[in-house]
Design a protein around this motif. Structure first.
Motif, PDB file in Angstrom:
ATOM      1  N   VAL A 169      28.866  57.442 -20.195  1.00 20.91           N
ATOM      2  CA  VAL A 169      27.846  57.995 -19.290  1.00 20.91           C
ATOM      3  C   VAL A 169      28.386  58.451 -17.938  1.00 20.91           C
ATOM      4  CG1 VAL A 169      25.887  56.777 -20.292  1.00 20.91           C
ATOM      5  CG2 VAL A 169      27.282  55.628 -18.574  1.00 20.91           C
ATOM      6  N   GLY A 170      29.695  58.685 -17.793  1.00 19.15           N
ATOM      7  CA  GLY A 170      30.087  59.285 -16.520  1.00 19.15           C
ATOM      8  C   GLY A 170      31.450  58.972 -15.978  1.00 19.15           C
TER       9      GLY A 170
ATOM     10  N   TYR B 216      26.042  67.025  -0.440  1.00 24.79           N
ATOM     11  CA  TYR B 216      26.946  66.006   0.094  1.00 24.79           C
ATOM     12  C   TYR B 216      27.237  64.890  -0.900  1.00 24.79           C
ATOM     13  CZ  TYR B 216      25.250  68.566   4.128  1.00 24.79           C
ATOM     14  OH  TYR B 216      24.877  69.574   4.963  1.00 24.79           O
ATOM     15  N   LEU B 217      26.224  64.237  -1.432  1.00 28.29           N
ATOM     16  CA  LEU B 217      26.440  63.248  -2.491  1.00 28.29           C
ATOM     17  C   LEU B 217      26.077  63.900  -3.822  1.00 28.29           C
ATOM     18  CD1 LEU B 217      27.126  60.391  -3.447  1.00 28.29           C
ATOM     19  CD2 LEU B 217      24.748  59.744  -3.035  1.00 28.29           C
ATOM     20  N   HIS B 218      27.085  64.139  -4.649  1.00 30.02           N
ATOM     21  CA  HIS B 218      26.902  64.870  -5.901  1.00 30.02           C
ATOM     22  C   HIS B 218      26.723  63.876  -7.049  1.00 30.02           C
ATOM     23  CE1 HIS B 218      28.104  68.504  -3.706  1.00 30.02           C
ATOM     24  NE2 HIS B 218      29.072  67.763  -3.183  1.00 30.02           N
ATOM     25  N   LEU B 219      25.472  63.548  -7.331  1.00 34.64           N
ATOM     26  CA  LEU B 219      25.180  62.552  -8.355  1.00 34.64           C
ATOM     27  C   LEU B 219      25.494  63.038  -9.761  1.00 34.64           C
ATOM     28  CD1 LEU B 219      21.785  61.205  -6.967  1.00 34.64           C
ATOM     29  CD2 LEU B 219      24.032  60.126  -6.799  1.00 34.64           C
ATOM     30  N   ASP B 220      25.696  64.349  -9.917  1.00 37.07           N
ATOM     31  CA  ASP B 220      25.983  64.890 -11.246  1.00 37.07           C
ATOM     32  C   ASP B 220      27.469  64.861 -11.592  1.00 37.07           C
ATOM     33  OD1 ASP B 220      26.077  66.802  -9.087  1.00 37.07           O
ATOM     34  OD2 ASP B 220      26.586  68.313 -10.587  1.00 37.07           O
ATOM     35  N   GLN B 221      28.324  64.549 -10.628  1.00 37.49           N
ATOM     36  CA  GLN B 221      29.758  64.573 -10.880  1.00 37.49           C
ATOM     37  C   GLN B 221      30.225  63.330 -11.628  1.00 37.49           C
ATOM     38  OE1 GLN B 221      32.356  65.289  -7.597  1.00 37.49           O
ATOM     39  NE2 GLN B 221      31.471  67.280  -7.093  1.00 37.49           N
TER      40      GLN B 221
ATOM     41  N   PRO C  24      27.204  63.541 -18.654  1.00 38.57           N
ATOM     42  CA  PRO C  24      27.495  62.263 -17.988  1.00 38.57           C
ATOM     43  C   PRO C  24      27.925  62.457 -16.542  1.00 38.57           C
ATOM     44  CG  PRO C  24      28.412  62.262 -20.195  1.00 38.57           C
ATOM     45  CD  PRO C  24      27.887  63.649 -19.957  1.00 38.57           C
ATOM     46  N   GLY C  25      27.469  61.547 -15.674  1.00 39.63           N
ATOM     47  CA  GLY C  25      27.786  61.647 -14.256  1.00 39.63           C
ATOM     48  C   GLY C  25      27.481  60.348 -13.533  1.00 39.63           C
ATOM     49  N   LEU C  26      27.662  60.389 -12.206  1.00 41.75           N
ATOM     50  CA  LEU C  26      27.496  59.198 -11.373  1.00 41.75           C
ATOM     51  C   LEU C  26      26.095  58.615 -11.476  1.00 41.75           C
ATOM     52  CD1 LEU C  26      28.327  57.250  -9.099  1.00 41.75           C
ATOM     53  CD2 LEU C  26      27.840  59.074  -7.456  1.00 41.75           C
ATOM     54  N   LEU C  27      25.057  59.452 -11.429  1.00 37.49           N
ATOM     55  CA  LEU C  27      23.675  58.958 -11.468  1.00 37.49           C
ATOM     56  C   LEU C  27      23.395  58.215 -12.767  1.00 37.49           C
ATOM     57  CD1 LEU C  27      20.832  58.771 -10.307  1.00 37.49           C
ATOM     58  CD2 LEU C  27      20.351  61.010 -11.328  1.00 37.49           C
ATOM     59  N   TRP C  28      23.797  58.800 -13.888  1.00 38.40           N
ATOM     60  CA  TRP C  28      23.502  58.171 -15.176  1.00 38.40           C
ATOM     61  C   TRP C  28      24.332  56.905 -15.381  1.00 38.40           C
ATOM     62  CZ3 TRP C  28      19.376  60.304 -15.026  1.00 38.40           C
ATOM     63  CH2 TRP C  28      19.157  61.677 -15.031  1.00 38.40           C
ATOM     64  N   ALA C  29      25.544  56.885 -14.873  1.00 41.50           N
ATOM     65  CA  ALA C  29      26.331  55.656 -14.944  1.00 41.50           C
ATOM     66  C   ALA C  29      25.672  54.535 -14.139  1.00 41.50           C
ATOM     67  CB  ALA C  29      27.755  55.916 -14.432  1.00 41.50           C
ATOM     68  N   SER C  30      25.174  54.870 -12.950  1.00 40.23           N
ATOM     69  CA  SER C  30      24.506  53.864 -12.117  1.00 40.23           C
ATOM     70  C   SER C  30      23.212  53.386 -12.755  1.00 40.23           C
ATOM     71  CB  SER C  30      24.225  54.447 -10.726  1.00 40.23           C
ATOM     72  OG  SER C  30      25.415  54.884 -10.110  1.00 40.23           O
ATOM     73  N   LEU C  31      22.435  54.312 -13.320  1.00 48.52           N
ATOM     74  CA  LEU C  31      21.174  53.929 -13.970  1.00 48.52           C
ATOM     75  C   LEU C  31      21.429  53.058 -15.204  1.00 48.52           C
ATOM     76  CD1 LEU C  31      18.859  57.067 -13.792  1.00 48.52           C
ATOM     77  CD2 LEU C  31      18.341  54.770 -12.966  1.00 48.52           C
ATOM     78  N   THR C  32      22.459  53.384 -15.962  1.00 45.46           N
ATOM     79  CA  THR C  32      22.777  52.574 -17.138  1.00 45.46           C
ATOM     80  C   THR C  32      23.149  51.158 -16.741  1.00 45.46           C
ATOM     81  OG1 THR C  32      23.540  54.547 -18.311  1.00 45.46           O
ATOM     82  CG2 THR C  32      24.268  52.420 -19.154  1.00 45.46           C
ATOM     83  N   LEU C  33      23.943  51.020 -15.693  1.00 41.48           N
ATOM     84  CA  LEU C  33      24.289  49.686 -15.216  1.00 41.48           C
ATOM     85  C   LEU C  33      23.061  48.978 -14.642  1.00 41.48           C
ATOM     86  CD1 LEU C  33      27.784  50.074 -13.508  1.00 41.48           C
ATOM     87  CD2 LEU C  33      27.232  49.224 -15.784  1.00 41.48           C
ATOM     88  N   ALA C  34      22.149  49.733 -14.019  1.00 42.90           N
ATOM     89  CA  ALA C  34      20.932  49.116 -13.488  1.00 42.90           C
ATOM     90  C   ALA C  34      20.081  48.544 -14.613  1.00 42.90           C
ATOM     91  CB  ALA C  34      20.139  50.149 -12.686  1.00 42.90           C
TER      92      ALA C  34
END
Length: 556
Positions: free
Chosen positions: A474-475, A491-496, A394-404
Motif C-alpha cells: 500500500v505505498g 506541500y504534503l503529497h499524500l499520494d506519493q 499505493p501511497g503515503l495516505l493509504w499506508a497510513s490508513l492501513t496502519l490506522a
C-alpha cells in the motif's frame, strides 16, 4: 521438619516472586543482549578499518598481491576446502583459517569481497600511502595515488598529489550539493508547475472551456516556465562540466593503472596512516552521513534519511487518524451503547481484530483504499490526470490508513479501560451540578481518561511503526525519488510513495545483490528503527505522564 518449612515457603508465595523476578531478569538480559549485538555489529561498520596488503600464494600458482579490509575469519575443516576445489594438502591440521577480505575495485575484480585461505596469505603489511576511495558507484577502490589531473592535464604527482586531492574533493562535494539542489528543487519546481499546467489544460478541455483566450493564457504561462527552465539548464550544463573537470590516476596493488573522475568520489582517506582522533572524526562523519544522506549503490552505501522521514511521517499521520476513530468508538461502546448481546459481540470482534495477521490488512488496504476509494477519488476529482492514477495507486495516505485500521482495536480497548476506571461519583457529581451528559463527558470524563488514550496511542505506534508486510502492498517502495514533503503545492503529497525503515531492512537484508556489503547496514538500520520507535513512544509517554499528574487530584 524440612517438608513443613518447604510447604510454608511455598504458601508464603516467595517462589513465585523469585520465578517472576527471574523471568523479568531473563527478558531484560535478552533485550539488552540483542540491542548490544545490533549496536556493535551495526555501528562498527562505520569505523575506518586498516587495509592489509599481502602476498597470496596458492600452491601451484604464481603469487599475487591482495589488499583489503579484514571483515571476518573462521576456522573450517581442511576437507571442506579441498571439496571446494582448492589445492589443499591432506597433511597438516584438521582445520584451516578462511578469511573474508573486502578487496573493493569491483569493476576490476567482479566482486567487493573475496574469501582467502589465511595460511596462504603472508608478508602482511599496512602501507601508510595506501589510499581508500569511497565512490558513488562501484563501491570502494583500494590502491595507490599516482597523480591529479585537471581538464585532462596532470597537475600533481606523488606525495604532492595527496595534498592536492583533498581540496578538490571538497570542491566536488560542494558542486554535487549545488547540482542536487538545482535538479531537485529548482528544476523540480518547474516540472511540477508544468505538470499542473498540463492538467489544468486537460481539465478545461474536459469541461468544454478551453477557448482561444484560455489557450493563450496557458501558452503565456508555459512560455514563462520554459524560459526559466532554459536558464536553469544553462546553469546545469556549466555545473556538470565543472563537476567532471578533475580526475586522478591510481594504481592497484597488483599493478593496474586506472583513471577515475573525481565526480565519482565521495571521499578519499589513508586508513593505515590515520591516528585515533582522525578515525573518530571519520567515524562520526560517516555516522552523520548514514542518518542524513540518501542511499546509493542499491541501498548498500550512503544514508537512509528518506526511510527515516517516511517512517516518522507515516507513523504521525497514522496516529492522527487512529486516535479520533478509536476514541469515538470507545466512547460510544462505553457511554452510549446499550450493554447487551450486540455490544458484547462488537467488543469480541474488536478484540479479535487485534489478532488478525498484518498482511490481511495490507490486502484489505490495497483492495479497498487503493482500488475502490482511490479510484473513486481519481474519477471524481482528478479526471484530467486519467488514465494515470493520482490516489488510485499505493501511497503515503493509504499506508497510513492501513496502519490506522490495524492499530484501531488497540486504541479502542485501552480507551474503554480508561473510561471504565473513572469513578461513577464524578459523573453523578457533574450531573448534579447541572451539567449535561455531553458536558460531563467532554469536561470531566475525557480529561481524566486521557492518560489511557495516550497509552492506547503508544501501543498503536509500537505495533504499527515496525510493520512491514502490509506496507509492501500500500505505498512503501525500495527507493523513493523524492520526499513527500517539499515546497511545491500542496506541500504534503499524500499520494506519493515513501521509504520505510522496516522495508529497508527487508530489502537490504534479503534482496540486495551485494550480501556482504549489506549485512552491517541491516544491523545499523535495525538499531535506528528501534531508536525511532523508542523516541516516538517516549514522547507519547511524556505527554501521558503530564496528563496523569494534571488530573491526579481529581482521582481521589
Amino acid at each position: 521438619m524440612k517438608q513443613q518449612n518447604l510447604k510454608t515457603w511455598f504458601k508464603s508465595g516467595s517462589p513465585w516472586v523469585w520465578f517472576t523476578g527471574g523471568g523479568v531478569s531473563i527478558a531484560v538480559i535478552m533485550t539488552i543482549g540483542l540491542l548490544t549485538l545490533i549496536a556493535v555489529r551495526g555501528l562498527g561498520h562505520f569505523w575506518p578499518a586498516d587495509v592489509l596488503e599481502g602476498d597470496y600464494r596458492i600452491p601451484g600458482q604464481p603469487a599475487q598481491v591482495l589488499a583489503g579490509e579484514l571483515v571476518e575469519a573462521e576456522e573450517v575443516p581442511r576437507a571442506q576446502l579441498a571439496a571446494s576445489g582448492l589445492p589443499v594438502s591432506v597433511s597438516g591440521g584438521e582445520f584451516m583459517t578462511r578469511e573474508l577480505l573486502k578487496v573493493g575495485n569491483r569493476e576490476l575484480y567482479g566482486a567487493d569481497f573475496s574469501w582467502v585461505v589465511g595460511e596462504w596469505l603472508d608478508n602482511l603489511r599496512k602501507p601508510a600511502n595506501l589510499v581508500a576511495l569511497e565512490r558513488r558507484e562501484w563501491g570502494n577502490f583500494y590502491g595507490y595515488l599516482l597523480g591529479v589531473k585537471e581538464s585532462g592535464q596532470l597537475v600533481a604527482e606523488g606525495e604532492a598529489a595527496w595534498a592536492e586531492l583533498q581540496p578538490r574533493i571538497e570542491r566536488v562535494a560542494e558542486l554535487h550539493e549545488q547540482l542536487a539542489r538545482l535538479e531537485k528543487k529548482d528544476i523540480g519546481r518547474i516540472n511540477h508547475a508544468l505538470e499542473r499546467l498540463r492538467l489544468k489544460e486537460r481539465g478545461l478541455e474536459l469541461d468544454g472551456e478551453l477557448d482561444a483566450a484560455a489557450q493563450a493564457d496557458l501558452a503565456a504561462e508555459r512560455a514563462q516556465w520554459d524560459a526559466e527552465y532554459q536558464q536553469l539548464e544553462t546553469q546545469l550544463v556549466s555545473l556538470r562540466q565543472a563537476f567532471n573537470r578533475d580526475g586522478i590516476l591510481v594504481r592497484t596493488v597488483d599493478g593496474r593503472e586506472e583513471e577515475i573522475s573525481l565526480g565519482k568520489v565521495v571521499r578519499a582517506y589513508r586508513p593505515n596512516a590515520m591516528g585515533t582522533f582522525d578515525k573518530f572524526g571519520f567515524y562520526f562523519a560517516k555516522l552523520w552521513e548514514f542518518v542524513s544522506d540518501e542511499p546509493r549503490e542499491a541501498n548498500t552505501e550512503g544514508g537512509i534519511f528518506p526511510a527515516i522521514f517516511g517512517t516518522v511521517m507515516m507513523t504521525l499521520i497514522m496516529a492522527l487518524l487512529v486516535t479520533p476513530f478509536g476514541v469515538l468508538a470507545a466512547i460510544y461502546l462505553r457511554e452510549y451503547a446499550k450493554q447487551g448481546p450486540l455490544t458484547r459481540m462488537i467488543r469480541i470482534a474488536v478484540n479479535n481484530l487485534a489478532g488478525v495477521p498484518a498482511i490481511v490488512y495490507g490486502v484489505f488496504g490495497l483492495g479497498f483504499f487503493v482500488y475502490v476509494l482511490g479510484g473513486s477519488i481519481d474519477r471524481l476529482f482528478f479526471a484530467e490526470a486519467l488514465p494515470a492514477p493520482t490516489f488510485g495507486t499505493p501511497g503515503l495516505l493509504w499506508a497510513s490508513l492501513t496502519l490506522a485500521i490495524l492499530a484501531v482495536p488497540v486504541v479502542i480497548v485501552a480507551t474503554e479501560e480508561g473510561l471504565a476506571r473513572i469513578p461513577r461519583a464524578l459523573r453523578e457529581g457533574s450531573l448534579a451540578l447541572g451539567a449535561t451528559k455531553a458536558e460531563t463527558l467532554w469536561k470531566v470524563v475525557l480529561p481524566m481518561a486521557s492518560p489511557a488514550m495516550m497509552t492506547g496511542m503508544i501501543l498503536a505506534v509500537a505495533r504499527a511503526a515496525g510493520e512491514v508486510a502490509p506496507l509492501m502492498l500500500v505505498g512503501v517502495v525500495k527507493l523513493a525519488p523524492s520526499l513527500p514533503l517539499d515546497g511545491n503545492y500542496p506541500y504534503l503529497h499524500l499520494d506519493q510513495k515513501i521509504m520505510h525503515l522496516g522495508f529497508h531492512i527487508y530489502d537490504v537484508g534479503f534482496q540486495s545483490p551485494n550480501v556482504e556489503a549489506a549485512r552491517p547496514l541491516v544491523y545499523a538500520t535495525a538499531l535506528l528503527l528501534v531508536l525511532v520507535i523508542a523516541l516516538l513512544n517516549l514522547s507519547a509517554v511524556f505527554i501521558r505522564n503530564h496528563l496523569r499528574e494534571k488530573y491526579k487530584a481529581l482521582d481521589h
